[in-house]
Design a protein around this motif. Structure first.
Motif, mmCIF file in Angstrom:
data_model
loop_
_atom_site.group_PDB
_atom_site.id
_atom_site.type_symbol
_atom_site.label_atom_id
_atom_site.label_comp_id
_atom_site.label_asym_id
_atom_site.label_seq_id
_atom_site.Cartn_x
_atom_site.Cartn_y
_atom_site.Cartn_z
ATOM 1 N N UNK A 1 0.880 -1.171 0.000
ATOM 2 C CA UNK A 1 0.000 0.000 0.000
ATOM 3 C C UNK A 1 0.912 1.214 0.000
ATOM 4 N N UNK A 2 0.742 2.099 -0.971
ATOM 5 C CA UNK A 2 1.697 3.171 -1.222
ATOM 6 C C UNK A 2 2.025 4.065 -0.038
ATOM 7 N N UNK A 3 1.051 4.446 0.775
ATOM 8 C CA UNK A 3 1.368 5.376 1.856
ATOM 9 C C UNK A 3 1.393 4.711 3.223
ATOM 10 N N UNK A 4 1.464 3.396 3.239
ATOM 11 C CA UNK A 4 1.584 2.651 4.491
ATOM 12 C C UNK A 4 2.997 2.101 4.610
ATOM 13 N N UNK A 5 3.130 1.015 5.294
ATOM 14 C CA UNK A 5 4.402 0.346 5.480
ATOM 15 C C UNK A 5 4.939 -0.194 4.160
ATOM 16 N N UNK A 6 6.275 -0.239 4.019
ATOM 17 C CA UNK A 6 6.850 -0.828 2.806
ATOM 18 C C UNK A 6 6.761 -2.362 2.803
ATOM 19 N N UNK A 7 6.177 -2.922 3.854
ATOM 20 C CA UNK A 7 6.031 -4.371 3.947
ATOM 21 C C UNK A 7 4.893 -4.819 3.033
ATOM 22 N N UNK A 8 5.125 -5.826 2.210
ATOM 23 C CA UNK A 8 4.059 -6.295 1.311
ATOM 24 C C UNK A 8 2.805 -6.720 2.074
ATOM 25 N N UNK A 9 1.659 -6.487 1.445
ATOM 26 C CA UNK A 9 0.383 -6.894 2.001
ATOM 27 C C UNK A 9 -0.017 -8.198 1.315
ATOM 28 N N UNK A 10 -0.554 -9.125 2.082
ATOM 29 C CA UNK A 10 -0.977 -10.410 1.520
ATOM 30 C C UNK A 10 -2.400 -10.309 0.995
ATOM 31 N N UNK A 11 -2.776 -11.270 0.166
ATOM 32 C CA UNK A 11 -4.158 -11.288 -0.309
ATOM 33 C C UNK A 11 -5.105 -11.488 0.861
ATOM 34 N N UNK A 12 -4.669 -12.235 1.874
ATOM 35 C CA UNK A 12 -5.499 -12.473 3.060
ATOM 36 C C UNK A 12 -5.654 -11.210 3.905
ATOM 37 N N UNK A 13 -4.704 -10.292 3.843
ATOM 38 C CA UNK A 13 -4.743 -9.093 4.682
ATOM 39 C C UNK A 13 -5.166 -7.820 3.985
ATOM 40 N N UNK A 14 -5.252 -7.844 2.655
ATOM 41 C CA UNK A 14 -5.517 -6.595 1.938
ATOM 42 C C UNK A 14 -6.927 -6.069 2.192
ATOM 43 N N UNK A 15 -7.916 -6.940 2.308
ATOM 44 C CA UNK A 15 -9.290 -6.463 2.538
ATOM 45 C C UNK A 15 -9.400 -5.805 3.906
ATOM 46 N N UNK A 16 -8.789 -6.403 4.910
ATOM 47 C CA UNK A 16 -8.799 -5.801 6.246
ATOM 48 C C UNK A 16 -8.120 -4.432 6.218
ATOM 49 N N UNK A 17 -7.011 -4.324 5.494
ATOM 50 C CA UNK A 17 -6.307 -3.039 5.390
ATOM 51 C C UNK A 17 -7.184 -2.001 4.695
ATOM 52 N N UNK A 18 -7.863 -2.398 3.622
ATOM 53 C CA UNK A 18 -8.741 -1.463 2.920
ATOM 54 C C UNK A 18 -9.917 -1.041 3.794
ATOM 55 N N UNK A 19 -10.527 -2.000 4.491
ATOM 56 C CA UNK A 19 -11.651 -1.664 5.382
ATOM 57 C C UNK A 19 -11.220 -0.675 6.452
ATOM 58 N N UNK A 20 -10.047 -0.888 7.015
ATOM 59 C CA UNK A 20 -9.531 -0.001 8.050
ATOM 60 C C UNK A 20 -9.326 1.409 7.500
ATOM 61 N N UNK A 21 -8.795 1.497 6.293
ATOM 62 C CA UNK A 21 -8.575 2.806 5.674
ATOM 63 C C UNK A 21 -9.903 3.498 5.406
ATOM 64 N N UNK A 22 -10.884 2.762 4.878
ATOM 65 C CA UNK A 22 -12.207 3.345 4.612
ATOM 66 C C UNK A 22 -12.843 3.817 5.914
ATOM 67 N N UNK A 23 -12.760 2.995 6.957
ATOM 68 C CA UNK A 23 -13.332 3.363 8.263
ATOM 69 C C UNK A 23 -12.702 4.634 8.826
ATOM 70 N N UNK A 24 -11.424 4.885 8.483
ATOM 71 C CA UNK A 24 -10.753 6.089 8.977
ATOM 72 C C UNK A 24 -10.900 7.276 8.015
ATOM 73 N N UNK A 25 -11.705 7.106 6.952
ATOM 74 C CA UNK A 25 -11.950 8.204 6.032
ATOM 75 C C UNK A 25 -11.023 8.268 4.834
#
Length: 125
Positions: free
Chosen positions: A7-31
């Motif tokens: 994710x471009x403006x997050x950690x440089x650590x790769x996101x897994x397919x299993x974790x990407x939806x949770x990361x997106x939901x968290x970002x949406x929830x925070x606006x």
């Protein structure tokens, strides 16, 4: 080698397919309604939502050709797609998909590098 995505403006650590939806939901929830992911091969994946529908765009590279998910035959348009620069956009509903479908598409692309076989998308070339 399998492509990895960050994710471009997050950690440089790769996101897994299993974790990407949770990361997106968290970002949406925070606006944060616009998210860009970059792959290890230089491809870009954009996810822009209004929390009900989302535009999912897969680009071959910065400024390169791309393709986006569609919902053919869907009438109307939706607004509330707020970009990271504060700009609010409105898109035809047939150029966006319901957010649950968008999550499924992004998860599959991050896991496999391609659209699911049953996905509907158009080339923007």
């Amino acid at each position: 080698m399998i492509e990895s995505w960050v994710i471009d403006d997050d950690s440089p650590v790769p996101v897994s397919s299993a974790g990407v939806v949770e990361a997106l939901r968290s970002r949406v929830d925070s606006g944060q309604l616009e998210t860009w992911l970059t792959s290890s091969s230089g491809r870009l994946l954009a996810f822009v939502t209004n929390a009900e529908r989302a535009m999912v765009v897969l680009l071959e590279g910065e400024g390169g050709p791309g393709e986006h998910a569609v919902d053919p035959g869907t009438a109307g348009s939706s607004d509330g797609f707020v970009l990271s620069n504060g700009q609010g956009d409105e898109y035809p509903d047939e150029d966006t998909v319901p957010i649950r479908e968008a999550f499924r598409l992004v998860e599959h692309i991050v896991g496999t590098g391609s659209w699911p076989a049953d996905a509907r998308w158009v080339a923007d070339r």
